[in-house]
Design a protein around this motif. Sequence first.
Motif, PDB file in Angstrom:
ATOM      1  N   VAL A 180       8.906   3.369  -7.338  1.00 36.75           N
ATOM      2  CA  VAL A 180       8.955   1.922  -7.098  1.00 36.75           C
ATOM      3  C   VAL A 180      10.181   1.615  -6.249  1.00 36.75           C
ATOM      4  O   VAL A 180      11.230   2.254  -6.397  1.00 36.75           O
ATOM      5  CB  VAL A 180       9.062   1.158  -8.448  1.00 36.75           C
ATOM      6  CG1 VAL A 180       9.100  -0.342  -8.207  1.00 36.75           C
ATOM      7  CG2 VAL A 180       7.925   1.530  -9.381  1.00 36.75           C
ATOM      8  N   TYR A 210       5.009  -8.432  -3.919  1.00 32.92           N
ATOM      9  CA  TYR A 210       4.273  -7.163  -3.781  1.00 32.92           C
ATOM     10  C   TYR A 210       5.025  -6.021  -4.455  1.00 32.92           C
ATOM     11  O   TYR A 210       4.420  -5.094  -5.012  1.00 32.92           O
ATOM     12  CB  TYR A 210       4.037  -6.839  -2.299  1.00 32.92           C
ATOM     13  CG  TYR A 210       5.270  -6.387  -1.564  1.00 32.92           C
ATOM     14  CD1 TYR A 210       5.618  -5.036  -1.514  1.00 32.92           C
ATOM     15  CD2 TYR A 210       6.095  -7.306  -0.918  1.00 32.92           C
ATOM     16  CE1 TYR A 210       6.759  -4.618  -0.860  1.00 32.92           C
ATOM     17  CE2 TYR A 210       7.229  -6.893  -0.264  1.00 32.92           C
ATOM     18  CZ  TYR A 210       7.572  -5.545  -0.233  1.00 32.92           C
ATOM     19  OH  TYR A 210       8.696  -5.141   0.409  1.00 32.92           O
ATOM     20  N   ALA A 211       6.374  -6.060  -4.422  1.00 31.29           N
ATOM     21  CA  ALA A 211       7.179  -5.026  -5.083  1.00 31.29           C
ATOM     22  C   ALA A 211       7.044  -5.148  -6.593  1.00 31.29           C
ATOM     23  O   ALA A 211       7.023  -4.136  -7.315  1.00 31.29           O
ATOM     24  CB  ALA A 211       8.641  -5.145  -4.664  1.00 31.29           C
ATOM     25  N   GLU A 261       4.338  -6.226  -8.092  1.00 38.83           N
ATOM     26  CA  GLU A 261       3.019  -5.674  -8.395  1.00 38.83           C
ATOM     27  C   GLU A 261       3.047  -4.146  -8.414  1.00 38.83           C
ATOM     28  O   GLU A 261       2.383  -3.509  -9.231  1.00 38.83           O
ATOM     29  CB  GLU A 261       1.994  -6.182  -7.375  1.00 38.83           C
ATOM     30  CG  GLU A 261       1.654  -7.656  -7.536  1.00 38.83           C
ATOM     31  CD  GLU A 261       0.527  -8.097  -6.616  1.00 38.83           C
ATOM     32  OE1 GLU A 261      -0.375  -8.811  -7.095  1.00 38.83           O
ATOM     33  OE2 GLU A 261       0.538  -7.717  -5.432  1.00 38.83           O
ATOM     34  N   SER A 262       3.847  -3.559  -7.522  1.00 39.95           N
ATOM     35  CA  SER A 262       3.944  -2.096  -7.518  1.00 39.95           C
ATOM     36  C   SER A 262       4.607  -1.603  -8.794  1.00 39.95           C
ATOM     37  O   SER A 262       4.278  -0.523  -9.302  1.00 39.95           O
ATOM     38  CB  SER A 262       4.726  -1.611  -6.289  1.00 39.95           C
ATOM     39  OG  SER A 262       6.108  -1.827  -6.432  1.00 39.95           O
ATOM     40  N   ALA A 285       2.894   0.958 -11.339  1.00 39.26           N
ATOM     41  CA  ALA A 285       3.606   2.178 -11.723  1.00 39.26           C
ATOM     42  C   ALA A 285       3.675   2.312 -13.237  1.00 39.26           C
ATOM     43  O   ALA A 285       3.477   3.399 -13.797  1.00 39.26           O
ATOM     44  CB  ALA A 285       5.013   2.167 -11.131  1.00 39.26           C
TER      45      ALA A 285
END
Length: 419
Positions: free
Chosen positions: A183, A207-208, A210-211, A215
């Motif tokens: 991440v 978006y980060a 959501e990542s 993860a």
Amino acid sequence: MIQIRDPVHGYIYANELEYNIIDSPVFQRLRKIRQLASAHLTYPGALHTRFEHCIGSMYLAKRAANHLKSQEIINEDMSNELSIAALLHDIGHGPFSHLFEEVLHEKGMTHENITDRIIRETEIADILSKFGINVKKFSNLCVGTSKNHPRFMNDIIAGFLSVDSMDYLLRDSYFSGVEYGKVDVHRIIDAYEIAGKKLAINKDSVYALESLMLARYEMFRAVYFHKSVRASAVMIIRAMNLSDEELHFTDLNNLDGFLQLTDERILYNISNINSNSENSKLAKKLVIDYTNRKMLKLVFEKIVLGKDKFSTKIFAQRKFRENLAEEIAEKSKIPKSHIFIDVSTATSVPTTSTKESFNEITVLLNKTRKKEFEITKATELPLMNAILGYMNIIRIYTTATYKKKLDTTVKGIFEKEVL
């Protein structure tokens, strides 16, 4: 200032206070407590410990503090408290990390309770006081429950957007050798905003976030709740529960005794238990089998996507699980002691520092002088909505001797109940 070389974050720098804590015997004990407990029997590289995880969390807390200082949201004292709280956040973990906590849970305790005691009652209190930190006001920040600090400081230490979560995902992924937990944590930290007293995030970095969700989901499915990882975990949990009356692992009246417990000490004590009780004999056998990697065998697995009443009771009621084990034992003519029902304990929706479901996120819409925020429901984020429920897993294990005999019985019981 000392320099520590970390395989995940690179060079980490610790000031005099941080170094004094790291070099104390109470903190050094964390070197002997593996971060992922028994997962190394499935992922051989997963031998990392709570020691380096706490140092990694401190590093990310420093980065978060520098970001907030640059916006004049916190001062130098608050910055120091954030990094020290992150360093100490897991100091109360017992042997086998969260597996010991599952044993503690049945006694109505958590590792956070022990963390608070260790900070207040050991040499850690003396070190903190020497550097001017009010231990009584500070200790609860280390577990993200402080009433003496702004809510966002708790959020940085504990909960879904915390430095704890970000470090363990990166670190567990790295040492397990899987690709799932990678991440861009620096992007997330640099997107930290404060709305009122709560932690928020810049819209450009959703978006980060959501990542991070993805993860977490993938690491739980692939590593934390891998069927073989949980097979070894169930063996250790049952062994500690069965031998606790004899060996007093959860007797926390003697904090010094607790601080002597490590992963290897637990295995040694149980495998050398001097008792003829049935519980002690089974505990000893489980530990010896664990040491020799003679794992329990998976008989049944169900991923619960909906909310059927039967499955809900299995997750929610320990007594119901015990009754189910008795029913399986009676119908299969197998000793109940050889039936192991395991349910996932992680919620599919992450939690906040207040242990509430992560149902919404506050998002900064613009960076003008008058900042505008909006609250976004977690289910409005496509990835979050897609993975709801996928970590609700029921598994039943047994020893190799009884696997074939148990297969038919268990499937018959579940088919009848679902219908």
